[in-house]
Design a protein around this motif. Structure first.
Motif, PDB file in Angstrom:
ATOM      1  N   SER A  15       0.673  -1.205  -0.007  1.00  0.00           N
ATOM      2  CA  SER A  15       0.193  -0.011   0.031  1.00  0.00           C
ATOM      3  C   SER A  15       1.001   1.245  -0.096  1.00  0.00           C
ATOM      4  O   SER A  15       0.248   2.499  -0.061  1.00  0.00           O
ATOM      5  CB  SER A  15      -1.059  -0.148   1.208  1.00  0.00           C
ATOM      6  N   GLY A  19       6.968  -1.343  -0.907  1.00  0.00           N
ATOM      7  CA  GLY A  19       6.015  -2.541  -1.475  1.00  0.00           C
ATOM      8  C   GLY A  19       5.293  -2.010  -2.729  1.00  0.00           C
ATOM      9  O   GLY A  19       5.158  -2.294  -3.701  1.00  0.00           O
ATOM     10  N   THR A  36      -1.060  -6.532  -0.332  1.00  0.00           N
ATOM     11  CA  THR A  36      -1.759  -6.675   0.927  1.00  0.00           C
ATOM     12  C   THR A  36      -1.679  -5.377   1.375  1.00  0.00           C
ATOM     13  O   THR A  36      -0.629  -4.490   1.228  1.00  0.00           O
ATOM     14  CB  THR A  36      -1.415  -7.441   1.756  1.00  0.00           C
ATOM     15  N   TYR A  37      -2.486  -4.773   2.391  1.00  0.00           N
ATOM     16  CA  TYR A  37      -2.343  -3.685   3.395  1.00  0.00           C
ATOM     17  C   TYR A  37      -2.886  -4.066   4.706  1.00  0.00           C
ATOM     18  O   TYR A  37      -3.354  -5.321   4.763  1.00  0.00           O
ATOM     19  CB  TYR A  37      -3.388  -2.638   2.715  1.00  0.00           C
ATOM     20  N   SER A  39      -3.647  -1.511   7.438  1.00  0.00           N
ATOM     21  CA  SER A  39      -4.797  -0.715   7.837  1.00  0.00           C
ATOM     22  C   SER A  39      -5.239   0.360   6.814  1.00  0.00           C
ATOM     23  O   SER A  39      -6.315   0.827   7.009  1.00  0.00           O
ATOM     24  CB  SER A  39      -4.576  -0.151   9.144  1.00  0.00           C
ATOM     25  N   LEU A  61      -4.431  -7.903   5.284  1.00  0.00           N
ATOM     26  CA  LEU A  61      -3.408  -8.996   5.906  1.00  0.00           C
ATOM     27  C   LEU A  61      -2.649  -8.374   6.869  1.00  0.00           C
ATOM     28  O   LEU A  61      -2.162  -7.275   6.961  1.00  0.00           O
ATOM     29  CB  LEU A  61      -2.441  -9.576   4.972  1.00  0.00           C
ATOM     30  N   LEU A  63       0.201  -9.455   9.737  1.00  0.00           N
ATOM     31  CA  LEU A  63       1.307 -10.427   9.448  1.00  0.00           C
ATOM     32  C   LEU A  63       1.290 -10.865  11.186  1.00  0.00           C
ATOM     33  O   LEU A  63       2.009 -11.776  11.158  1.00  0.00           O
ATOM     34  CB  LEU A  63       2.770  -9.674   9.507  1.00  0.00           C
ATOM     35  N   ASN A  89       7.356  -8.231   1.850  1.00  0.00           N
ATOM     36  CA  ASN A  89       8.042  -6.923   1.907  1.00  0.00           C
ATOM     37  C   ASN A  89       7.624  -6.375   3.509  1.00  0.00           C
ATOM     38  O   ASN A  89       8.325  -5.611   4.054  1.00  0.00           O
ATOM     39  CB  ASN A  89       7.595  -6.324   0.789  1.00  0.00           C
ATOM     40  N   THR A 112       5.881  -9.916  13.935  1.00  0.00           N
ATOM     41  CA  THR A 112       5.613  -9.248  12.452  1.00  0.00           C
ATOM     42  C   THR A 112       6.457  -9.741  11.429  1.00  0.00           C
ATOM     43  O   THR A 112       6.214 -10.320  10.555  1.00  0.00           O
ATOM     44  CB  THR A 112       5.228  -7.792  12.980  1.00  0.00           C
ATOM     45  N   ILE A 139      12.325  -9.155   1.896  1.00  0.00           N
ATOM     46  CA  ILE A 139      12.914  -7.847   1.922  1.00  0.00           C
ATOM     47  C   ILE A 139      13.544  -7.791   3.336  1.00  0.00           C
ATOM     48  O   ILE A 139      12.740  -7.646   4.305  1.00  0.00           O
ATOM     49  CB  ILE A 139      12.115  -6.630   1.719  1.00  0.00           C
ATOM     50  N   TYR A 154      14.708  -5.205  15.644  1.00  0.00           N
ATOM     51  CA  TYR A 154      14.599  -5.104  14.128  1.00  0.00           C
ATOM     52  C   TYR A 154      15.712  -5.931  13.392  1.00  0.00           C
ATOM     53  O   TYR A 154      15.538  -6.888  12.703  1.00  0.00           O
ATOM     54  CB  TYR A 154      14.628  -3.522  13.636  1.00  0.00           C
ATOM     55  N   GLY A 185      19.592  -0.467   1.893  1.00  0.00           N
ATOM     56  CA  GLY A 185      19.943   0.483   2.711  1.00  0.00           C
ATOM     57  C   GLY A 185      19.220   1.525   3.227  1.00  0.00           C
ATOM     58  O   GLY A 185      17.807   1.194   3.347  1.00  0.00           O
ATOM     59  N   ILE A 187      16.548   4.040   2.060  1.00  0.00           N
ATOM     60  CA  ILE A 187      15.625   4.226   0.937  1.00  0.00           C
ATOM     61  C   ILE A 187      14.558   5.516   1.425  1.00  0.00           C
ATOM     62  O   ILE A 187      14.104   5.599   2.444  1.00  0.00           O
ATOM     63  CB  ILE A 187      14.719   3.045   0.677  1.00  0.00           C
ATOM     64  N   THR A 192      12.102   7.873   6.086  1.00  0.00           N
ATOM     65  CA  THR A 192      13.360   8.806   5.692  1.00  0.00           C
ATOM     66  C   THR A 192      12.773  10.207   5.536  1.00  0.00           C
ATOM     67  O   THR A 192      13.680  11.112   5.684  1.00  0.00           O
ATOM     68  CB  THR A 192      14.373   8.328   4.666  1.00  0.00           C
TER      69      THR A 192
HETATM   70  N1  LIG Z   1      12.305   2.280   3.935  1.00  0.00           N
HETATM   71  C1  LIG Z   1      13.610   1.895   4.202  1.00  0.00           C
HETATM   72  O1  LIG Z   1      14.780   2.777   4.147  1.00  0.00           O
HETATM   73  C2  LIG Z   1      14.058   0.619   4.523  1.00  0.00           C
HETATM   74  C3  LIG Z   1      15.309   0.049   4.718  1.00  0.00           C
HETATM   75  C4  LIG Z   1      15.536  -1.372   4.671  1.00  0.00           C
HETATM   76  C5  LIG Z   1      14.511  -2.224   5.031  1.00  0.00           C
HETATM   77  N2  LIG Z   1      13.384  -1.823   4.724  1.00  0.00           N
HETATM   78  C6  LIG Z   1      12.114  -2.651   4.754  1.00  0.00           C
HETATM   79  O2  LIG Z   1      11.590  -2.755   3.585  1.00  0.00           O
HETATM   80  C7  LIG Z   1      10.222  -3.145   4.016  1.00  0.00           C
HETATM   81  C8  LIG Z   1       9.226  -2.083   3.463  1.00  0.00           C
HETATM   82  O3  LIG Z   1       9.578  -0.944   4.112  1.00  0.00           O
HETATM   83  P1  LIG Z   1       8.956   0.489   4.175  1.00  0.00           P
HETATM   84  O4  LIG Z   1       9.794   1.817   4.498  1.00  0.00           O
HETATM   85  O5  LIG Z   1       8.638   0.554   2.591  1.00  0.00           O
HETATM   86  O6  LIG Z   1       7.657   0.459   5.014  1.00  0.00           O
HETATM   87  P2  LIG Z   1       6.298   1.388   5.165  1.00  0.00           P
HETATM   88  O7  LIG Z   1       6.392   2.572   4.247  1.00  0.00           O
HETATM   89  O8  LIG Z   1       6.197   1.454   6.565  1.00  0.00           O
HETATM   90  O9  LIG Z   1       5.050   0.382   4.626  1.00  0.00           O
HETATM   91  C9  LIG Z   1       4.873  -0.961   5.500  1.00  0.00           C
HETATM   92  C10 LIG Z   1       3.876  -1.443   4.703  1.00  0.00           C
HETATM   93  O10 LIG Z   1       3.519  -2.834   5.492  1.00  0.00           O
HETATM   94  C11 LIG Z   1       2.210  -3.000   5.709  1.00  0.00           C
HETATM   95  N3  LIG Z   1       2.236  -3.301   7.282  1.00  0.00           N
HETATM   96  C12 LIG Z   1       2.619  -2.478   8.267  1.00  0.00           C
HETATM   97  N4  LIG Z   1       2.544  -3.231   9.566  1.00  0.00           N
HETATM   98  C13 LIG Z   1       1.844  -4.497   8.918  1.00  0.00           C
HETATM   99  C14 LIG Z   1       1.471  -5.635   9.750  1.00  0.00           C
HETATM  100  N5  LIG Z   1       1.491  -5.673  10.936  1.00  0.00           N
HETATM  101  N6  LIG Z   1       0.925  -6.765   9.037  1.00  0.00           N
HETATM  102  C15 LIG Z   1       0.839  -6.673   7.691  1.00  0.00           C
HETATM  103  N7  LIG Z   1       1.350  -5.538   7.089  1.00  0.00           N
HETATM  104  C16 LIG Z   1       1.763  -4.354   7.734  1.00  0.00           C
HETATM  105  C17 LIG Z   1       1.711  -1.453   5.762  1.00  0.00           C
HETATM  106  O11 LIG Z   1       0.306  -1.485   5.396  1.00  0.00           O
HETATM  107  P3  LIG Z   1      -0.544  -0.192   5.783  1.00  0.00           P
HETATM  108  O12 LIG Z   1      -0.478   0.883   4.524  1.00  0.00           O
HETATM  109  O13 LIG Z   1      -1.899  -0.616   5.608  1.00  0.00           O
HETATM  110  O14 LIG Z   1      -0.210   0.271   7.141  1.00  0.00           O
HETATM  111  C18 LIG Z   1       2.481  -1.135   4.267  1.00  0.00           C
HETATM  112  O15 LIG Z   1       2.084  -1.461   3.190  1.00  0.00           O
HETATM  113  C19 LIG Z   1      10.279  -3.415   5.250  1.00  0.00           C
HETATM  114  O16 LIG Z   1      10.261  -4.899   5.494  1.00  0.00           O
HETATM  115  C20 LIG Z   1      11.454  -2.595   5.824  1.00  0.00           C
HETATM  116  O17 LIG Z   1      11.874  -3.358   7.377  1.00  0.00           O
HETATM  117  C21 LIG Z   1      12.941  -0.616   4.651  1.00  0.00           C
END
Ligand SMILES: NC(=O)c1ccc[n+]([C@@H]2O[C@H](COP(=O)([O-])OP(=O)(O)OC[C@H]3O[C@@H](n4cnc5c(N)ncnc54)[C@H](OP(=O)(O)O)[C@@H]3O)[C@@H](O)[C@H]2O)c1
Length: 246
Positions: A15, A19, A36-37, A39, A61, A63, A89, A112, A139, A154, A185, A187, A192
């Motif tokens: 969402s 992802g 999936t999303y 909330s 969904l 997790l 993801n 989670t 991921i 984490y 790294g 993103i 961010t």
């Molecule tokens: N951003 C970075 O710099 C970075 C760096 C390294 C690794 N990562 C990894 O990359 C992945 C995506 O990160 P992101 O930054 O894109 O995350 P994000 O913007 O916070 O998005 C999180 C996504 O996961 C869903 N989600 C959250 N809690 C959930 C739960 N309990 N069950 C199911 N779905 C859930 C959210 O759905 P809703 O929209 O409905 O809340 C949203 O679609 C993660 O695994 C993160 O650890 C991110």
């Protein structure tokens, strides 16, 4: 160079953020995507509207809730008939230095990120093994490789997913089911965006490529691992971190 025509792929947490970028890339490469999303249904619907293909679907969904995972994958399998790829993801952080970390926050992140990955992967294994075809991409994070103060929970969850992925690769290679990780790294996402310019400049100073990564940087690596062009790659982690950790 590669395409995903005819492939049916599930992306958890499509969402927003990484992802959503992955979903858009898979759509542009011809895959049929279920994402999936948790909330934010409206965000998922907005992503869905942007896609060019019309065979995609969204579903809710959580997790940390096994029943919600079972229900979501049942719904996807009923509509798709088959799942060729899974992108684990969705993930969360709950940062705190260890001295102050609450056990509940440790458990929440592990449940989670690690247990959720286990449950989603298990939900697609039978159809993949039966079809003698499948690619699972997790991921993870550079933090799971190098550690980070305030993120012990984490980091442990992401390192756990890497070990899980390697075991899966060894267990299922003979059935032509592959398992790999993409470890981002820093993103540019909502997370961010909250950093001040000063904090961003400090981060960028530690990167060989002197820029934050984009969701497209991650999506390209994920799409490659889902494609048949990576058919001899399993049990690996592609680090997409701009040279933060080499
Ligand atoms: N951003 C970075 O710099 C970075 C760096 C390294 C690794 N990562 C990894 O990359 C992945 C995506 O990160 P992101 O930054 O894109 O995350 P994000 O913007 O916070 O998005 C999180 C996504 O996961 C869903 N989600 C959250 N809690 C959930 C739960 N309990 N069950 C199911 N779905 C859930 C959210 O759905 P809703 O929209 O409905 O809340 C949203 O679609 C993660 O695994 C993160 O650890 C991110």
């Amino acid at each position: 160079m590669f395409n995903l025509e005819g492939k049916k792929i599930v992306v958890t947490g499509g969402s927003r953020g990484i992802g959503a970028g992955v979903v858009k890339a898979l759509d542009s490469l011809g895959a049929q995507v279920a994402f999936t999303y948790s909330s934010r249904k409206e965000s998922a619907e907005a992503v869905l509207k942007e896609l060019s293909g019309n065979e995609h679907m969204i579903t809710q969904l959580n997790l940390s809730d096994e029943e919600s995972i079972t229900t979501a994958f049942k719904e996807i399998l009923t509509k798709f008939g088959q799942i060729d790829g899974l992108v684990n993801n969705a993930g969360i952080t709950q940062d705190q230095i260890l001295l102050r970390m609450k056990t509940d926050d440790f458990d929440k992140v592990l449940n989670t990120n690690l247990r959720g990955t286990y449950l989603c992967t298990k939900a697609v294994l039978k159809p993949m093994v039966k079809a003698r075809n499948g690619s699972v991409v997790h991921i993870t994070s550079v933090v799971g490789q190098m550690g980070n103060p305030g993120q012990a929970n984490y980091a442990a969850s992401k390192a756990g997913v890497e070990a899980f992925s390697k075991s899966l690769a060894k267990e299922l290679g003979s059935r032509n089911v592959r398992s790999n990780c993409v470890a981002p790294g820093f993103i540019e996402t909502e997370m961010t965006n909250e950093l001040s310019d000063d904090q961003k400049q400090k981060l960028i100073g530690g990167l060989a490529l002197e820029r934050l990564g984009s969701v497209d940087d991650i999506a390209s690596a994920v799409a490659y691992l889902l494609s048949d062009n990576s058919s001899y790659i399993t049990g690996q982690t592609i680090a997409v971190n701009g040279g933060l950790y080499v």
